[in-house]
Design a protein around this motif. Sequence first.
Motif, mmCIF file in Angstrom:
data_model
loop_
_atom_site.group_PDB
_atom_site.id
_atom_site.type_symbol
_atom_site.label_atom_id
_atom_site.label_comp_id
_atom_site.label_asym_id
_atom_site.label_seq_id
_atom_site.Cartn_x
_atom_site.Cartn_y
_atom_site.Cartn_z
ATOM 1 N N VAL A 52 -13.199 11.931 -11.468
ATOM 2 C CA VAL A 52 -11.975 12.493 -12.067
ATOM 3 C C VAL A 52 -11.255 11.371 -12.832
ATOM 4 O O VAL A 52 -11.426 10.195 -12.507
ATOM 5 C CB VAL A 52 -11.062 13.093 -10.985
ATOM 6 C CG1 VAL A 52 -11.748 14.257 -10.299
ATOM 7 C CG2 VAL A 52 -10.652 12.056 -9.955
ATOM 8 N N SER A 53 -10.462 11.748 -13.843
ATOM 9 C CA SER A 53 -9.731 10.766 -14.651
ATOM 10 C C SER A 53 -8.359 10.566 -14.020
ATOM 11 O O SER A 53 -7.475 11.439 -14.093
ATOM 12 C CB SER A 53 -9.594 11.238 -16.101
ATOM 13 O OG SER A 53 -8.832 10.305 -16.849
ATOM 14 N N LEU A 54 -8.180 9.456 -13.320
ATOM 15 C CA LEU A 54 -6.920 9.197 -12.641
ATOM 16 C C LEU A 54 -5.838 8.725 -13.622
ATOM 17 O O LEU A 54 -4.651 9.056 -13.471
ATOM 18 C CB LEU A 54 -7.142 8.126 -11.552
ATOM 19 C CG LEU A 54 -8.190 8.467 -10.477
ATOM 20 C CD1 LEU A 54 -8.321 7.327 -9.497
ATOM 21 C CD2 LEU A 54 -7.826 9.747 -9.758
ATOM 22 N N ALA A 61 -1.160 4.292 -11.133
ATOM 23 C CA ALA A 61 -1.303 4.675 -9.711
ATOM 24 C C ALA A 61 -1.897 3.510 -8.925
ATOM 25 O O ALA A 61 -2.897 2.916 -9.314
ATOM 26 C CB ALA A 61 -2.210 5.891 -9.588
ATOM 27 N N ASP A 62 -1.207 3.150 -7.806
ATOM 28 C CA ASP A 62 -1.736 2.111 -6.918
ATOM 29 C C ASP A 62 -2.118 2.675 -5.537
ATOM 30 O O ASP A 62 -2.578 1.945 -4.672
ATOM 31 C CB ASP A 62 -0.721 0.983 -6.761
ATOM 32 C CG ASP A 62 0.651 1.479 -6.294
ATOM 33 O OD1 ASP A 62 0.768 2.711 -6.027
ATOM 34 O OD2 ASP A 62 1.543 0.654 -6.112
ATOM 35 N N GLY A 63 -1.922 3.990 -5.336
ATOM 36 C CA GLY A 63 -2.320 4.630 -4.080
ATOM 37 C C GLY A 63 -3.118 5.870 -4.360
ATOM 38 O O GLY A 63 -2.662 6.751 -5.108
ATOM 39 N N LEU A 98 -1.952 10.806 -5.868
ATOM 40 C CA LEU A 98 -1.775 9.560 -6.627
ATOM 41 C C LEU A 98 -0.308 9.137 -6.505
ATOM 42 O O LEU A 98 0.601 9.958 -6.621
ATOM 43 C CB LEU A 98 -2.148 9.731 -8.096
ATOM 44 C CG LEU A 98 -3.579 10.214 -8.365
ATOM 45 C CD1 LEU A 98 -3.759 10.430 -9.885
ATOM 46 C CD2 LEU A 98 -4.594 9.213 -7.852
ATOM 47 N N SER A 99 -0.081 7.856 -6.253
ATOM 48 C CA SER A 99 1.304 7.379 -6.115
ATOM 49 C C SER A 99 1.457 6.043 -6.844
ATOM 50 O O SER A 99 0.513 5.257 -6.894
ATOM 51 C CB SER A 99 1.675 7.232 -4.636
ATOM 52 O OG SER A 99 0.823 6.279 -4.000
ATOM 53 N N MET A 103 7.116 2.845 -9.744
ATOM 54 C CA MET A 103 7.830 3.910 -10.457
ATOM 55 C C MET A 103 8.286 4.993 -9.493
ATOM 56 O O MET A 103 9.013 5.909 -9.885
ATOM 57 C CB MET A 103 6.921 4.517 -11.520
ATOM 58 C CG MET A 103 6.460 3.519 -12.565
ATOM 59 S SD MET A 103 7.838 2.888 -13.549
ATOM 60 C CE MET A 103 8.424 4.375 -14.382
ATOM 61 N N GLN A 104 7.891 4.903 -8.246
ATOM 62 C CA GLN A 104 8.234 5.926 -7.261
ATOM 63 C C GLN A 104 7.835 7.298 -7.788
ATOM 64 O O GLN A 104 8.586 8.267 -7.709
ATOM 65 C CB GLN A 104 9.740 5.903 -6.954
ATOM 66 C CG GLN A 104 10.216 4.571 -6.344
ATOM 67 C CD GLN A 104 9.672 4.325 -4.948
ATOM 68 O OE1 GLN A 104 9.519 5.271 -4.176
ATOM 69 N NE2 GLN A 104 9.361 3.072 -4.657
#
Length: 896
Positions: A52-54, A61-63, A98-99, A103-104
């Motif tokens: 998938v294209s994150l 996204a770091d999570g 995705l988190s 940027m919260q």
Amino acid sequence: MAVPEFRSPQCWAQSTKLLLTLWVFSFVGEACKKVTFHVPPTLEADKIIGRVSLKECLSSADGIIPSDPDFRVLDDGSVYPTRTVVLSDEKRYFTIQLSDSKMQTQKEITVILEHKKKVLKKRHTKETVLRRSKRRWAPIPCSMQENSLGPFPLFLQQVQSDAAQNYTVFYSIRGRGADQEPLNWFFIERDTGNLYCTRPVDREEYDVFDLIAYATTADGYSADSPLPLPIKIEDENDNHPLFTEAIYNFEVSEGSRLGTTVGTVCATDKDEPDTMHTRLKYSILEQSPPSPGLFSVHPDTGVITTVSHYMDREVVDKYKLIMKVQDMNGQFFGLISTSTCIITVQDSNDNAPTFRQNAYETAVEENTYNVEILRIPVDDKDMVNSANWKANFTILKGNENGWFKITTDPATNEGVLCVVKPLDYEENRQMTLEIGVNNEAPFIRDVANRIPTMNRAVVTVHVRDQNEGPECKPPEQYVRIKENSAVGSKINGYKAYDPETKNSNGLRYKKIQDPKDWVSIEEVSGLLTISKTLDRESMAPRNDLYNITVMAIDQEGKSCTGTLAVNIEDVNDNAPEIIQDYIVICKPKMGYTDISAVDPDESIHGPPFQFNLANSSPEVNRIWTLSQVNDTAARLSYQKTADVQIYNIPVTVKDRAGQSATKILRVNLCDCTHPSQCLLRSRSAGITMGKWAILAILLGIALLFSVLLTLVCGVVTAQKGKHFPEDLAQQNLIISNTEAPGDDRVCSANGFTTHTANNSSQGFCGTMGSGMRNGGQETIEMMKGHQTLDSCRVAGHHHTLDSCRGGHMETDNCRYAYSEWHSFTQPRLGEKLHVCNHNEDHIPSQDYVLAYNYEGRGSPAGSVGCCSEKQDEEGLDFLNNLEPKFLTLAETCTKR
């Protein structure tokens, strides 16, 4: 046309990956939207199912967290199953969160997994499909690890058929593990052909499952040939090697050489053979007692051997080894098992028996024997009651005369010293013996070279004095006495002695046995006194010794017995004596006769003898002469002009010592052919009746009258009560078959023929019956109605021969059996023939008894048999007129 076939799972996986990639790329532009992946029903672990294209959804996204733990997503968007996933439904959903922490910001991507479907047409029943018959594809090797942890059901592989491109195909399996015991361990998805295992499998129980896969259409058509599908269970090192025995027991002899095999240990492993899982190594973990190390084990074979020769049973008699076996060729991660090995050290004769002392002393009374005098203990470190421990004693010195014997007590292993022959204090007051000891079993070679095999000790035996009785030694003593010694003469007797004083003082003597009571013995001195005249010639045998038994008694009453052998010396007290008294010389056939003499004295007083005519008349000296034949015989000869008569000839015979005797010989110079004829005449002429003979005749006459009276009474009684049969003569006849050429018969004075037992004139006669001759054989029938051979039986009474002689009895009971006749005549005829068959020199001759052969018809004499011609059965007149053929018999029967 393409032929349907099964496709391999690898090909199917590559196709699936390519298809997922295309689908992912098709949804790149739809960021933060739903993403659908068309996947097969089973997803293998760690195999990508899509991407998938994150960044399209959230660039920073770091999570990245998937909501389904069965899947994981990498930073590049690749999606992987964490385990094998079986999609039971048509679709499966999960989200990817995705988190961005800076940027919260949070976003989600929905992932949809669904089965890939194909629209296939059904095969029309009338449609023909070409396929190759008996076509079978070998399956791709399939295996599974034993004791797998799952999760279960565990996907193994997918089976597909090329026919599935054209038809809806349903898959099924059969075999052990599916529809055979064990049931339901494997199953295959009916639509997809995915093969699963439902539980862990133990290879040691089942090492392979031979399944068969089938592909069929809905109407039961077999789209392809059955496919063999073997499933091999891969071995896992899950079994420890085990020793065949929990405790091993081995034996080894002490003093064994290096490298001696003690025993072999063995272990087994249930894992797959010829793999590292079953490659075993042996070793010794521990030895008790630990020092010194005496044993080693071969790592591959398990053979235990000795590595030292310092093995001593007397120090340690048993060893305990802890044995270890390890698989994986002994590597540290291999599985281990242990076992116990007990090694017993067997005894060897490596210790010699030793005396506790070097010297022993003992005492024994003299004249005692078969008694125990000493026990000698020994020490031996070898095993008790074994041949290596049992002692064997030997007397090495001091027993040359065999007085002692030493044996071993089997219970205590002591040496038992015994006296077996009486000892004499006067001869040996002290004796020294050297005793040696060794074992029954031989020493082992190494020990025998290092130490002596026999230990020695000295035994001193003291002989105690004992009050002994007199000794009669030697037991036989000899003395010579001349015969005819004067009565009262004294000679030396038997001498015994006291062994302590070595003399005969204080001993008394007593005669125990004297066969002829010729001597007496003096009690104190033991001298013999002749009480009767000794005669050597009265002993039998004459040259033997005359034994007298004597007893010697001391003052305490102890005694011994000895024999005094008396050799009686011969004295010329017997003159030679002529053996003959009466001699018959047949003139002129015998010109001389030999006379001989004997002398009972010894040969020194005997032959050669001298024979002489002593004080004879001139007539005797003129007719008779003596000449020496040898040392003991002389020949008496006569002149041819001598008259036939009896001569009394005095003959003197003298021995070499001059002792002589004269004897008058009665010499009968007879006109005869054999001396026996003159002897018979002299007997007949010399018969005179004494008073006892007259008394015997009178008693015989009285007996005869009594027998006659009894016989008359019996005849009268028999005539009254008995009628004689017509064949009386036949019943009173006994058949005697005489096969000899003739018969010896002597007739009595009354003319009746008699069979005689010897050549004397006394005979028994019987009336002759008729005789007949058949060829050369004579048959004689003897009728006993008148006279019998020795007795007659009349009316139950017994009569003698004399009672029957002269009487006439007509009875059938007066008949003898042939056996009685034969037993009476046969020995007497044999005696007569023996006498007649010798000449006057008593030398066998054939001139006196001649065989009379049958001369055939026409001979003037005919046969000499008196019954050879057939006579009238009842007439006896032929006896009055004898024909020439009876002249010879008549001359024989004539009384001289």
